[in-house]
Design an enzyme around this catalytic site. Structure first.
Site, mmCIF file in Angstrom:
data_model
loop_
_atom_site.group_PDB
_atom_site.id
_atom_site.type_symbol
_atom_site.label_atom_id
_atom_site.label_comp_id
_atom_site.label_asym_id
_atom_site.label_seq_id
_atom_site.Cartn_x
_atom_site.Cartn_y
_atom_site.Cartn_z
ATOM 1 N N ASP A 134 -6.598 1.362 -0.118
ATOM 2 C CA ASP A 134 -7.564 2.172 -0.867
ATOM 3 C C ASP A 134 -7.462 1.829 -2.352
ATOM 4 O OD1 ASP A 134 -9.491 4.306 -1.116
ATOM 5 O OD2 ASP A 134 -7.900 5.566 -1.946
ATOM 6 N N THR A 176 -2.281 3.575 -0.130
ATOM 7 C CA THR A 176 -3.225 4.494 -0.783
ATOM 8 C C THR A 176 -2.646 4.924 -2.129
ATOM 9 O OG1 THR A 176 -2.211 6.376 0.347
ATOM 10 C CG2 THR A 176 -4.181 5.432 1.373
ATOM 11 N N SER A 177 -1.661 4.173 -2.632
ATOM 12 C CA SER A 177 -0.968 4.640 -3.837
ATOM 13 C C SER A 177 -1.474 3.935 -5.102
ATOM 14 C CB SER A 177 0.527 4.481 -3.656
ATOM 15 O OG SER A 177 1.196 5.248 -4.609
ATOM 16 N N ARG A 178 -1.015 2.719 -5.346
ATOM 17 C CA ARG A 178 -1.503 1.920 -6.475
ATOM 18 C C ARG A 178 -1.470 0.447 -6.060
ATOM 19 N NH1 ARG A 178 -3.334 5.897 -8.128
ATOM 20 N NH2 ARG A 178 -3.111 6.893 -10.165
ATOM 21 N N GLU A 218 -8.417 -3.682 -9.283
ATOM 22 C CA GLU A 218 -9.552 -2.819 -8.917
ATOM 23 C C GLU A 218 -10.410 -2.396 -10.100
ATOM 24 O OE1 GLU A 218 -7.377 0.563 -7.154
ATOM 25 O OE2 GLU A 218 -8.111 1.791 -8.816
ATOM 26 N N ASP A 275 13.132 7.241 -0.249
ATOM 27 C CA ASP A 275 12.866 7.797 -1.575
ATOM 28 C C ASP A 275 14.218 7.888 -2.274
ATOM 29 O OD1 ASP A 275 10.455 10.028 -2.746
ATOM 30 O OD2 ASP A 275 12.412 9.848 -3.727
ATOM 31 N N ILE A 286 2.489 13.724 -1.771
ATOM 32 C CA ILE A 286 1.607 13.068 -0.792
ATOM 33 C C ILE A 286 2.431 12.553 0.396
ATOM 34 C CG2 ILE A 286 0.012 11.147 -0.419
ATOM 35 C CD1 ILE A 286 -0.829 11.476 -3.402
HETATM 36 P P1 NAI Z 1 5.032 12.450 -6.554
HETATM 37 O O1 NAI Z 1 5.472 12.240 -7.964
HETATM 38 O O2 NAI Z 1 4.976 13.834 -5.991
HETATM 39 O O3 NAI Z 1 5.947 11.579 -5.566
HETATM 40 C C1 NAI Z 1 6.314 10.257 -5.781
HETATM 41 C C2 NAI Z 1 7.618 10.027 -5.021
HETATM 42 O O4 NAI Z 1 7.930 8.627 -5.084
HETATM 43 C C3 NAI Z 1 8.816 10.791 -5.628
HETATM 44 O O5 NAI Z 1 9.451 11.556 -4.621
HETATM 45 C C4 NAI Z 1 9.710 9.671 -6.155
HETATM 46 O O6 NAI Z 1 11.096 9.988 -6.064
HETATM 47 C C5 NAI Z 1 9.338 8.537 -5.208
HETATM 48 N N1 NAI Z 1 9.730 7.211 -5.684
HETATM 49 C C6 NAI Z 1 9.883 6.777 -6.957
HETATM 50 N N2 NAI Z 1 10.312 5.494 -6.945
HETATM 51 C C7 NAI Z 1 10.434 5.124 -5.650
HETATM 52 C C8 NAI Z 1 10.850 3.936 -4.987
HETATM 53 N N3 NAI Z 1 11.241 2.861 -5.679
HETATM 54 N N4 NAI Z 1 10.862 3.924 -3.630
HETATM 55 C C9 NAI Z 1 10.485 5.006 -2.930
HETATM 56 N N5 NAI Z 1 10.076 6.158 -3.500
HETATM 57 C C10 NAI Z 1 10.049 6.218 -4.825
HETATM 58 O O7 NAI Z 1 3.605 11.738 -6.451
HETATM 59 P P2 NAI Z 1 2.443 12.024 -5.384
HETATM 60 O O8 NAI Z 1 1.558 13.113 -5.888
HETATM 61 O O9 NAI Z 1 3.012 12.127 -4.033
HETATM 62 O O10 NAI Z 1 1.598 10.658 -5.524
HETATM 63 C C11 NAI Z 1 2.149 9.416 -5.147
HETATM 64 C C12 NAI Z 1 1.262 8.308 -5.685
HETATM 65 O O11 NAI Z 1 0.003 8.338 -5.002
HETATM 66 C C13 NAI Z 1 0.894 8.450 -7.181
HETATM 67 O O12 NAI Z 1 1.882 7.875 -8.007
HETATM 68 C C14 NAI Z 1 -0.403 7.709 -7.268
HETATM 69 O O13 NAI Z 1 -0.116 6.377 -7.627
HETATM 70 C C15 NAI Z 1 -0.966 7.737 -5.840
HETATM 71 N N6 NAI Z 1 -2.227 8.486 -5.719
HETATM 72 C C16 NAI Z 1 -3.321 7.880 -5.147
HETATM 73 C C17 NAI Z 1 -4.523 8.560 -5.006
HETATM 74 C C18 NAI Z 1 -5.730 7.944 -4.363
HETATM 75 O O14 NAI Z 1 -6.851 8.456 -4.553
HETATM 76 N N7 NAI Z 1 -5.619 6.891 -3.566
HETATM 77 C C19 NAI Z 1 -4.651 9.924 -5.519
HETATM 78 C C20 NAI Z 1 -3.425 10.499 -6.043
HETATM 79 C C21 NAI Z 1 -2.272 9.781 -6.156
#
Ligand code: NAI
Length: 334
Positions: free
Chosen positions: A261, A235-237, A266, A178, A159
């Site tokens: 978001d 938009t993450s958690r 929540e 990252d 993302i």
């Molecule tokens: P991903 O696993 O592809 O990427 C996560 C990235 O965060 C990785 O590159 C990882 O190295 C990095 N990371 C880990 N610890 C970190 C830190 N302390 N500081 C900076 N970066 C760090 O995951 P993706 O698919 O990109 O999703 C990211 C997050 O988005 C998910 O974990 C989920 O919580 C959230 N999400 C939210 C949605 C929504 O509807 N609002 C839908 C889908 C995901």
């Protein structure tokens, strides 16, 4: 194979049923839909089921996993990417198969992030309401160009990278933080330390998972490091933000705008209609009083394309489980 689908909304039913109908080999699979979230109170609904299918706010802690395993459940199929709600170490000890949908549509969330940024930046949420009341005054709607601004992305996974490409296309300078920045990021942005990102960004957007190490990543200390007047987007958690600290930063005008978001509490609110209820979460209600705060109910993922992909990958994961095949989407303990 009987599967209990928890937190099921009409759209989950639609996309999962459509995906199931496309797989004649799954004739023996029956999906039982329950609107209830999975918890100790509701797990009896999964009696006689070999698997549960769950979403972001279902609780799969040690107690629930233990009880599910005792009930005969052998597989947990997540319809989402994040799995902070699952005690994966316990699940592995119990011999449960746990798989998620890691990258269904990164663009869905990245594009939604853009929608939030542009809305807040140009005040379209306020303009919409004004115009409907016959008020065409522009006072209070002054925005600024996104072009030329610095955007800091925390988390450069699927993302974060999709967001980086979009912001780059808008003519922004993109900073990223990252622990393992992908090589491809170099084409659109500069990888920097967190402190540099916070100090240098006009917009900070969170795209990292919620882990013990990232819980309240943005609290009073990080907010104090941010550029005065910067915009923060999550938009993450929800647990990535210390919400009371964010409210203090908004009150002191240190933080210029906030879009979320997701929200730490929540599970009490999102995905359900509470329009006739008294909402007792004062922190959440305080957020809604700010004109420069935009709150949406965890809809970043909510596109046709993403729901189709979630349903397909969920059934692919089920297929791996039923065939005993290697699954590329297994959740591993942190
Ligand atoms: P991903 O696993 O592809 O990427 C996560 C990235 O965060 C990785 O590159 C990882 O190295 C990095 N990371 C880990 N610890 C970190 C830190 N302390 N500081 C900076 N970066 C760090 O995951 P993706 O698919 O990109 O999703 C990211 C997050 O988005 C998910 O974990 C989920 O919580 C959230 N999400 C939210 C949605 C929504 O509807 N609002 C839908 C889908 C995901």
């Amino acid at each position: 194979m009987q599967i209990a689908v928890f937190s099921a909304q009409s759209y989950d039913r639609r996309f999962l049923d459509e995906a199931l109908a496309r797989r004649p080999a799954f004739a023996e699979v029956t999906l039982h839909y329950f609107t209830e979230a999975l918890s100790m109170q509701s797990l009896a609904l999964a009696q006689h089921c070999g698997a549960v299918c769950v979403f972001v706010n279902d609780v799969l802690d040690a107690q629930v996993l233990g009880a599910l395993a005792q009930q005969g459940v052998r597989a947990v199929l997540l319809r989402c990417a994040g799995y902070n709600n699952v005690d994966v170490a316990v699940a592995v000890r119990l011999g449960l198969f746990v798989a998620r949908v890691p990258g269904y549509s990164p663009e869905a969330v990245a594009e939604f992030t853009l929608a939030l940024v542009l809305t807040l930046n140009r005040h379209t949420h306020r303009a919409y309401a004004r115009v409907r009341e016959g008020n065409f005054a522009l006072d209070g709607l002054l925005g600024s160009n996104l072009h030329g601004k610095t955007v800091g992305l925390i988390g450069l996974g699927k993302i974060g990278m999709a967001a980086a490409r979009i912001f780059h296309g808008f003519g922004c300078r993109v900073l990223g933080h990252d622990p393992a920045p992908p090589d491809a990021f170099g084409a659109v942005g500069e990888a920097v330390a967190l402190a540099e990102l916070l100090a240098g960004s006009d917009i900070v957007s969170l795209h990292c998972p919620l882990l013990p190490a990232t819980h309240h990543l943005i609290g009073a200390a990080a907010l104090a490091q941010m550029k005065p007047g910067a915009m923060l987007v999550n938009t993450s958690r929800g647990g990535l933000l210390d919400t009371p600290a964010v409210i203090e930063a908004l009150k002191s005008r240190r933080l210029g705008a906030l879009a979320i978001d997701v929200y730490e509490q929540e599970s009490e609110l999102f995905f359900h209609d509470h329009s006739a209820d008294i909402i007792s979460d004062d922190v959440f209600q305080r957020l809604l009083t700010f004109p420069n705060v935009l709150v949406t109910g965890h809809q970043g993922f909510f596109t046709e394309e993403a729901l189709r992909e979630i349903a397909e990958t969920t059934l692919d994961n089920l297929d791996c489980y039923m065939q005993g095949a290697a699954c590329p989407n297994l959740c591993l303990p942190a």
